[in-house]
Design an enzyme around this catalytic site. Sequence first.
Site, mmCIF file in Angstrom:
data_model
loop_
_atom_site.group_PDB
_atom_site.id
_atom_site.type_symbol
_atom_site.label_atom_id
_atom_site.label_comp_id
_atom_site.label_asym_id
_atom_site.label_seq_id
_atom_site.Cartn_x
_atom_site.Cartn_y
_atom_site.Cartn_z
ATOM 1 N N GLU A 131 -0.644 -9.158 -0.641
ATOM 2 C CA GLU A 131 -2.088 -9.334 -0.402
ATOM 3 C C GLU A 131 -2.854 -9.396 -1.728
ATOM 4 O O GLU A 131 -3.809 -10.159 -1.873
ATOM 5 C CB GLU A 131 -2.599 -8.201 0.501
ATOM 6 C CG GLU A 131 -2.069 -8.360 1.934
ATOM 7 C CD GLU A 131 -2.353 -7.161 2.825
ATOM 8 O OE1 GLU A 131 -2.004 -6.030 2.423
ATOM 9 O OE2 GLU A 131 -2.926 -7.344 3.911
ATOM 10 N N GLY A 133 0.581 -4.865 0.808
ATOM 11 C CA GLY A 133 -0.556 -4.898 -0.111
ATOM 12 C C GLY A 133 -0.252 -5.602 -1.425
ATOM 13 O O GLY A 133 -1.172 -6.100 -2.091
ATOM 14 N N ALA A 183 0.870 -1.173 0.000
ATOM 15 C CA ALA A 183 0.000 0.000 0.000
ATOM 16 C C ALA A 183 0.905 1.221 0.000
ATOM 17 O O ALA A 183 2.059 1.145 0.440
ATOM 18 C CB ALA A 183 -0.873 -0.013 1.243
ATOM 19 N N GLU A 216 4.413 -5.166 7.401
ATOM 20 C CA GLU A 216 3.680 -4.053 8.013
ATOM 21 C C GLU A 216 4.061 -3.768 9.460
ATOM 22 O O GLU A 216 4.104 -2.612 9.876
ATOM 23 C CB GLU A 216 2.157 -4.312 7.924
ATOM 24 C CG GLU A 216 1.563 -4.071 6.546
ATOM 25 C CD GLU A 216 1.590 -5.301 5.647
ATOM 26 O OE1 GLU A 216 2.332 -6.263 5.958
ATOM 27 O OE2 GLU A 216 0.884 -5.298 4.634
HETATM 28 N N1 CAA Z 1 4.625 3.132 -0.553
HETATM 29 C C1 CAA Z 1 5.052 4.292 -1.080
HETATM 30 N N2 CAA Z 1 6.211 4.437 -1.757
HETATM 31 C C2 CAA Z 1 6.978 3.344 -1.876
HETATM 32 C C3 CAA Z 1 6.612 2.093 -1.362
HETATM 33 C C4 CAA Z 1 5.366 2.019 -0.677
HETATM 34 N N3 CAA Z 1 4.900 0.862 -0.172
HETATM 35 N N4 CAA Z 1 7.589 1.211 -1.627
HETATM 36 C C5 CAA Z 1 8.542 1.879 -2.313
HETATM 37 N N5 CAA Z 1 8.167 3.164 -2.471
HETATM 38 C C6 CAA Z 1 8.910 4.231 -3.133
HETATM 39 C C7 CAA Z 1 10.070 4.740 -2.308
HETATM 40 O O1 CAA Z 1 9.616 5.657 -1.339
HETATM 41 C C8 CAA Z 1 10.932 5.351 -3.367
HETATM 42 O O2 CAA Z 1 10.356 6.588 -3.740
HETATM 43 P P1 CAA Z 1 11.287 7.952 -3.793
HETATM 44 O O3 CAA Z 1 12.298 7.648 -4.856
HETATM 45 O O4 CAA Z 1 10.285 8.995 -4.181
HETATM 46 O O5 CAA Z 1 11.875 8.096 -2.452
HETATM 47 C C9 CAA Z 1 10.756 4.416 -4.550
HETATM 48 O O6 CAA Z 1 9.536 3.726 -4.327
HETATM 49 C C10 CAA Z 1 11.871 3.401 -4.699
HETATM 50 O O7 CAA Z 1 11.975 2.714 -3.466
HETATM 51 P P2 CAA Z 1 13.358 2.497 -2.686
HETATM 52 O O8 CAA Z 1 14.279 3.621 -2.983
HETATM 53 O O9 CAA Z 1 13.027 2.235 -1.263
HETATM 54 O O10 CAA Z 1 13.881 1.180 -3.420
HETATM 55 P P3 CAA Z 1 14.861 0.070 -2.801
HETATM 56 O O11 CAA Z 1 15.263 -0.804 -3.942
HETATM 57 O O12 CAA Z 1 15.952 0.694 -2.018
HETATM 58 O O13 CAA Z 1 13.952 -0.770 -1.777
HETATM 59 C C11 CAA Z 1 11.958 -1.930 -1.091
HETATM 60 C C12 CAA Z 1 12.885 -1.526 -2.254
HETATM 61 C C13 CAA Z 1 12.687 -2.899 -0.174
HETATM 62 C C14 CAA Z 1 10.729 -2.611 -1.693
HETATM 63 C C15 CAA Z 1 11.564 -0.664 -0.283
HETATM 64 O O14 CAA Z 1 11.074 0.309 -1.193
HETATM 65 C C16 CAA Z 1 10.514 -0.899 0.757
HETATM 66 O O15 CAA Z 1 10.789 -1.428 1.809
HETATM 67 N N6 CAA Z 1 9.244 -0.473 0.464
HETATM 68 C C17 CAA Z 1 8.156 -0.564 1.410
HETATM 69 C C18 CAA Z 1 7.666 -1.996 1.570
HETATM 70 C C19 CAA Z 1 6.576 -2.052 2.600
HETATM 71 O O16 CAA Z 1 6.786 -1.785 3.764
HETATM 72 N N7 CAA Z 1 5.361 -2.427 2.165
HETATM 73 C C20 CAA Z 1 4.209 -2.508 3.023
HETATM 74 C C21 CAA Z 1 3.399 -1.248 2.897
HETATM 75 S S1 CAA Z 1 2.166 -1.089 4.127
HETATM 76 C C22 CAA Z 1 0.868 -2.002 3.569
HETATM 77 O O17 CAA Z 1 0.913 -2.602 2.510
HETATM 78 C C23 CAA Z 1 -0.339 -1.935 4.457
HETATM 79 C C24 CAA Z 1 -1.474 -2.802 4.089
HETATM 80 O O18 CAA Z 1 -1.444 -4.028 4.153
HETATM 81 C C25 CAA Z 1 -2.764 -2.179 3.744
#
Ligand code: CAA
Length: 257
Positions: free
Chosen positions: A115, A112, A66, A135
């Site tokens: 999911e 998400g 998400a 999460e």
């Molecule tokens: N939401 C918003 N933006 C996200 C994102 C997310 N879930 N995942 C990645 N991005 C964005 C980053 O912020 C970044 O944007 P900027 O360049 O504008 O800063 C861009 O995508 C590239 O990401 P990274 O620079 O972080 O890329 P990386 O290769 O270094 O890492 C990754 C990749 C490990 C997937 C890392 O991006 C990450 O950990 N992302 C989040 C994963 C996460 O926690 N997902 C769960 C979300 S919460 C959820 O899903 C709740 C639910 O069930 C309803």
Amino acid sequence: MSYKNIISEQKNGICYITINRPKQLNALNSLTISELNKAILKADKNKLVKVIILTGSEKKAFVAGADIKEFAEFDSLSGEELARQGQKLLFDLLENIGTPSIAAINGFALGGGLELAMASHIRIAADNAKMGLPEVSLGVIPGYGGTQRLANLVGKGKAMEMITTASMMSADEAKEWGLVNYVCSQEDLLFTAEKIAEKIKKNSPMAIARAIKSINAGFLSNVNGFEVEKKEFGNCFGTPEFVEGTAAFIQKRKPNF
Ligand code: CAA
């Protein structure tokens, strides 16, 4: 219909829906969820579409979750509403439509994203894919059905471990755990999904929809899956596809559904 964050294309009875927000690793914001809702409903209504294949654009991500930036300021009520709306518009919809769906997981499928893959009927992963429900590392829990569907797919103990440790697993580990059906190279991912789609396409869409409904019923606490199966089995009889399928068997020819 044109979309901003997804691409939807139809070819040979397959609707390919590609999540396309590569700069944000295909994170699901509200517009993306709304567009996916529209594209899935449209595909499900289209009699020419027999299978939906969901994938992510670029090689790096299926969906990285998400959109964290969108919900970071939410309070308890808006958080609950986010989960409620998302589950209704996308995750429950995808799981319960009669058109079978295949998630072709081409990279990160986190939160998400996993999911979404779990709400799909079948999952295939590229060998570079990384999957997890991280999460709790953000101070929140899976909100798009992850606590329920992961436990249904891999069992309660493994779901507890995966969610509480917030760890990512490789495609091979996911296959070992029963989370995905197949692992293949990134290049072969769509081809592998299409091979399954081709087998599905030969069968009765009416019967497939009733089978999906019956299988899903077994995972609902307030419904008896065996009763749903009996009813849906009966409902097949007398339909044009039942008549065609049984006649084709007796006449020793391939059915034309
Ligand atoms: N939401 C918003 N933006 C996200 C994102 C997310 N879930 N995942 C990645 N991005 C964005 C980053 O912020 C970044 O944007 P900027 O360049 O504008 O800063 C861009 O995508 C590239 O990401 P990274 O620079 O972080 O890329 P990386 O290769 O270094 O890492 C990754 C990749 C490990 C997937 C890392 O991006 C990450 O950990 N992302 C989040 C994963 C996460 O926690 N997902 C769960 C979300 S919460 C959820 O899903 C709740 C639910 O069930 C309803």
